[in-house]
Design an enzyme around this catalytic site. Structure first.
Site, PDB file in Angstrom:
ATOM      1  N   ARG A 111      -6.857  26.464  46.345  1.00 39.38           N
ATOM      2  CA  ARG A 111      -6.675  25.100  45.817  1.00 39.38           C
ATOM      3  C   ARG A 111      -6.221  25.181  44.358  1.00 39.38           C
ATOM      4  NH1 ARG A 111     -12.099  22.042  47.970  1.00 39.38           N
ATOM      5  NH2 ARG A 111     -13.006  23.390  46.377  1.00 39.38           N
ATOM      6  N   LYS A 135     -20.636  14.370  43.453  1.00 39.08           N
ATOM      7  CA  LYS A 135     -19.287  13.818  43.521  1.00 39.08           C
ATOM      8  C   LYS A 135     -19.195  12.817  44.678  1.00 39.08           C
ATOM      9  CE  LYS A 135     -17.524  17.581  46.427  1.00 39.08           C
ATOM     10  NZ  LYS A 135     -16.477  18.590  46.603  1.00 39.08           N
ATOM     11  N   ARG A 148     -24.309  25.820  42.880  1.00 39.43           N
ATOM     12  CA  ARG A 148     -23.903  24.429  43.053  1.00 39.43           C
ATOM     13  C   ARG A 148     -24.326  23.973  44.440  1.00 39.43           C
ATOM     14  NH1 ARG A 148     -19.300  27.200  41.871  1.00 39.43           N
ATOM     15  NH2 ARG A 148     -18.518  26.720  43.958  1.00 39.43           N
ATOM     16  N   CYS A 172     -14.836  -3.657  66.229  1.00 37.90           N
ATOM     17  CA  CYS A 172     -13.982  -4.568  65.469  1.00 37.90           C
ATOM     18  C   CYS A 172     -14.079  -4.251  63.977  1.00 37.90           C
ATOM     19  CB  CYS A 172     -14.407  -6.012  65.723  1.00 37.90           C
ATOM     20  SG  CYS A 172     -14.444  -6.478  67.466  1.00 37.90           S
ATOM     21  N   MET A 173     -13.329  -4.964  63.160  1.00 33.96           N
ATOM     22  CA  MET A 173     -13.363  -4.714  61.724  1.00 33.96           C
ATOM     23  C   MET A 173     -14.756  -4.955  61.143  1.00 33.96           C
ATOM     24  SD  MET A 173     -11.113  -6.351  58.617  1.00 33.96           S
ATOM     25  CE  MET A 173      -9.577  -5.544  59.080  1.00 33.96           C
ATOM     26  N   ASP A 174     -15.449  -5.997  61.623  1.00 34.34           N
ATOM     27  CA  ASP A 174     -16.709  -6.401  61.015  1.00 34.34           C
ATOM     28  C   ASP A 174     -17.881  -6.454  61.990  1.00 34.34           C
ATOM     29  OD1 ASP A 174     -15.181  -7.205  58.561  1.00 34.34           O
ATOM     30  OD2 ASP A 174     -14.426  -8.726  59.945  1.00 34.34           O
ATOM     31  N   HIS A 191     -15.090  29.403  44.325  1.00 28.59           N
ATOM     32  CA  HIS A 191     -15.619  28.669  45.484  1.00 28.59           C
ATOM     33  C   HIS A 191     -15.252  29.426  46.751  1.00 28.59           C
ATOM     34  CE1 HIS A 191     -17.258  25.115  47.430  1.00 28.59           C
ATOM     35  NE2 HIS A 191     -16.243  25.123  48.277  1.00 28.59           N
ATOM     36  N   TYR A 240     -11.448  -6.473  71.752  1.00 27.47           N
ATOM     37  CA  TYR A 240      -9.993  -6.346  71.752  1.00 27.47           C
ATOM     38  C   TYR A 240      -9.514  -5.437  72.885  1.00 27.47           C
ATOM     39  CZ  TYR A 240      -9.956  -8.478  67.111  1.00 27.47           C
ATOM     40  OH  TYR A 240     -10.095  -9.352  66.055  1.00 27.47           O
TER      41      TYR A 240
END
Length: 392
Positions: free
Chosen positions: A139, A42, A222, A314-316, A169, A268
Site C-alpha cells: 500500500r 479509525k 496496534r 427496502c431502504m428504510d 503492517h 419490491y
C-alpha cells in the site's frame, strides 16, 4: 437515562463498553509488560463510536490511539482526549501545522513529503513522525534500506521534525501459514538494523499478530478488531488465547404486524409469496442503515427464536415472518443475543460473503449508538440530531 428522548425511531445499536474494557484488559495481560498498546479507533472506531471507544480503551490500559486520517485525530482532540494519537495513513503536507499544534503524530513514507511539510510549520513547532515501511503489504511505505536511511537523516537534520516511531503492517497475520509473515518480519528487522538509532515506538503487530505471534511484538502493538470482540479471521478462532466478547449489537422493534392470506406477496419485485396464511412483521431498518438487500432470508431473533427476513429489504424497512400475532413494540435483535441464541457478526458476514470487519462499519450513522456501562445506558450518539454532526 431515557434513551427514547435521544432518537425517534425504533432501531438502534448498543455498544457494550464493559465488554470492550474486558477485551482490552485481556489483550494487555496477554502481551509482555512494557509493550505499549495503541487502540485503533479509525473509521469511527469501526462503527462503534470513536470517543467512547477511545476513552474506554485508554481506561483499560491502552497507551495511545491510532486512526486512519488527520480528520479522525482532530475529532478526538476536540473531545479533549490528551493521549498520544498516530495517524496511520497519508496526510497532505500542507496540513501538518495543525497536526503539530494538536500534538498529533503523522506517518511519513516519502522524502519529498518532508521537504514540503517542513515549509508549512511555524517557528518553534515540532512534528512527531512515524516512518511506515512497506515490507510486503503493497500500500504505502518505504521499500528499501537506502530510502529509509535518507528519510531518517532528513528527519534528524531538521529541528522541526522528531522521529518518534517506525512501523510496518502484515498482510497475512490472520492466516495460520506464517511463511509470508516471516518474510515480512525479516525484511522489517533488516530495515530496523539500518537505522542510525531506534525511535521510541517500534510496531508491526496488528490484532492477529498480537494474539498469536509473540515474536512480532517489538515494544508497541496496534490492536483494532480484537478490541471490539471480533476474531481477525475464522481461521484464527481455534487458536485464540482467550475468548473475545462482541461489543456491538443491533436491535429494532416491530412497528406493524399483519396476517397475509396464502398467495399474497411481500416487498419490491413481489419475490416472496405466502405459501399459507401467515403473519408478517415490519421493522424500521433497511439498506440505508447498512442492512443490505442481500440480507433477504437472514434470520433475526424475536422472543429468543429465529425468524427469517422475507421479501426484499427496502431502504428504510424490512419484513419478517412471525409465528403468529405479536404486539407492535416487540424487540427484534438483528445482531446480538436474545435468551439462549445469538446472531454474530461472523454470521452476517457469511451471509454477505465478506469479513466481520465490514459489518459494524457499514451500519450507517443514522442508526443511533447507545453506550452501555455497568448494565446502564450512559450516552446516546445520534448523528442525525447532534449539532454540527459531532454525535454527542
Amino acid at each position: 437515562m431515557d434513551t427514547q428522548t435521544q432518537f425517534f425511531r425504533d432501531t438502534w445499536a448498543e455498544i457494550n463498553l464493559d465488554d470492550l474494557y474486558e477485551n482490552v484488559k485481556n489483550i494487555k495481560q496477554h502481551i509482555p509488560d512494557g509493550v505499549k498498546m495503541l487502540a485503533v479507533v479509525k473509521a469511527n472506531a469501526y462503527g462503534h463510536g470513536d470517543v467512547q471507544t477511545a476513552l474506554t480503551a485508554l481506561a483499560a490500559g491502552a497507551h495511545g490511539l491510532a486512526v486512519a486520517f488527520l480528520d479522525e485525530a482532530i475529532s478526538l482532540r476536540r473531545a479533549s482526549i490528551k493521549a498520544p494519537i498516530l495517524v496511520l495513513g497519508a496526510t497532505r503536507p500542507k496540513d501538518v501545522e495543525i497536526a503539530a499544534e494538536l500534538d498529533i503524530s503523522l506517518t511519513v513514507f516519502r522524502e519529498d513529503w518532508l521537504v514540503v511539510a517542513e515549509k508549512q510549520l511555524s517557528e518553534g513547532q515540532t512534528l512527531n513522525l512515524h516512518i511506515k515501511c512497506d515490507t510486503g503489504m503493497g500500500r504505502i511505505g518505504v521499500r528499501d534500506e537506502d530510502e529509509l536511511k535518507r528519510i531518517e537523516k532528513v528527519i534528524h537534520d531538521r529541528p522541526s521534525f522528531h522521529l518518534e516511531g517506525i512501523f510496518t503492517h502484515y498482510a497475512t497475520a490472520d492466516e495460520l501459514d506464517d511463511e509470508y509473515l516471516e518474510e515480512q518480519l525479516k525484511r522489517f528487522e533488516r530495515m530496523l538494523a539500518s537505522l542510525a538509532s531506534p525511535p521510541e515506538y517500534i510496531h508491526s503487530s496488528n490484532s492477529a499478530a498480537t494474539l498469536r505471534k509473540p515474536g512480532t511484538l517489538f515494544n508497541t502493538v496496534r490492536v483494532g478488531i480484537a478490541m471490539y470482540g471480533l476474531t481477525p479471521s475464522l481461521e484464527m478462532k481455534p487458536v485464540l488465547p482467550f475468548p473475545l466478547k462482541q461489543v456491538f449489537s443491533l436491535h429494532s422493534r416491530l412497528i406493524h404486524t399483519k396476517e397475509l392470506s396464502a398467495g399474497e406477496k411481500v416487498s419490491y419485485g413481489a419475490t416472496y409469496k405466502a405459501e399459507k396464511d401467515e403473519w408478517i412483521g415490519t421493522i424500521p431498518i433497511g439498506y440505508a442503515d447498512g442492512w443490505l438487500r442481500k440480507l433477504q432470508g437472514q434470520d433475526v431473533l424475536v422472543n429468543g427464536k429465529r425468524f427469517p427476513i422475507v421479501g426484499r429489504v427496502c431502504m428504510d424497512q424490512s419484513m419478517i415472518r412471525l409465528p403468529g400475532f405479536l404486539e407492535p413494540g416487540t424487540q427484534v435483535t438483528l445482531i446480538g443475543k436474545q435468551d439462549e441464541d445469538v446472531i454474530t457478526m461472523d454470521e452476517i458476514a457469511g451471509k454477505l460473503d465478506t469479513i466481520n470487519y465490514e459489518i459494524p462499519c457499514i451500519i450507517s450513522t443514522r442508526v443511533p449508538r447507545i453506550y452501555i456501562r455497568d448494565g446502564e445506558a450512559i450516552e446516546v450518539s445520534n448523528k442525525l440530531l447532534s449539532p454540527g454532526g459531532s454525535g454527542f
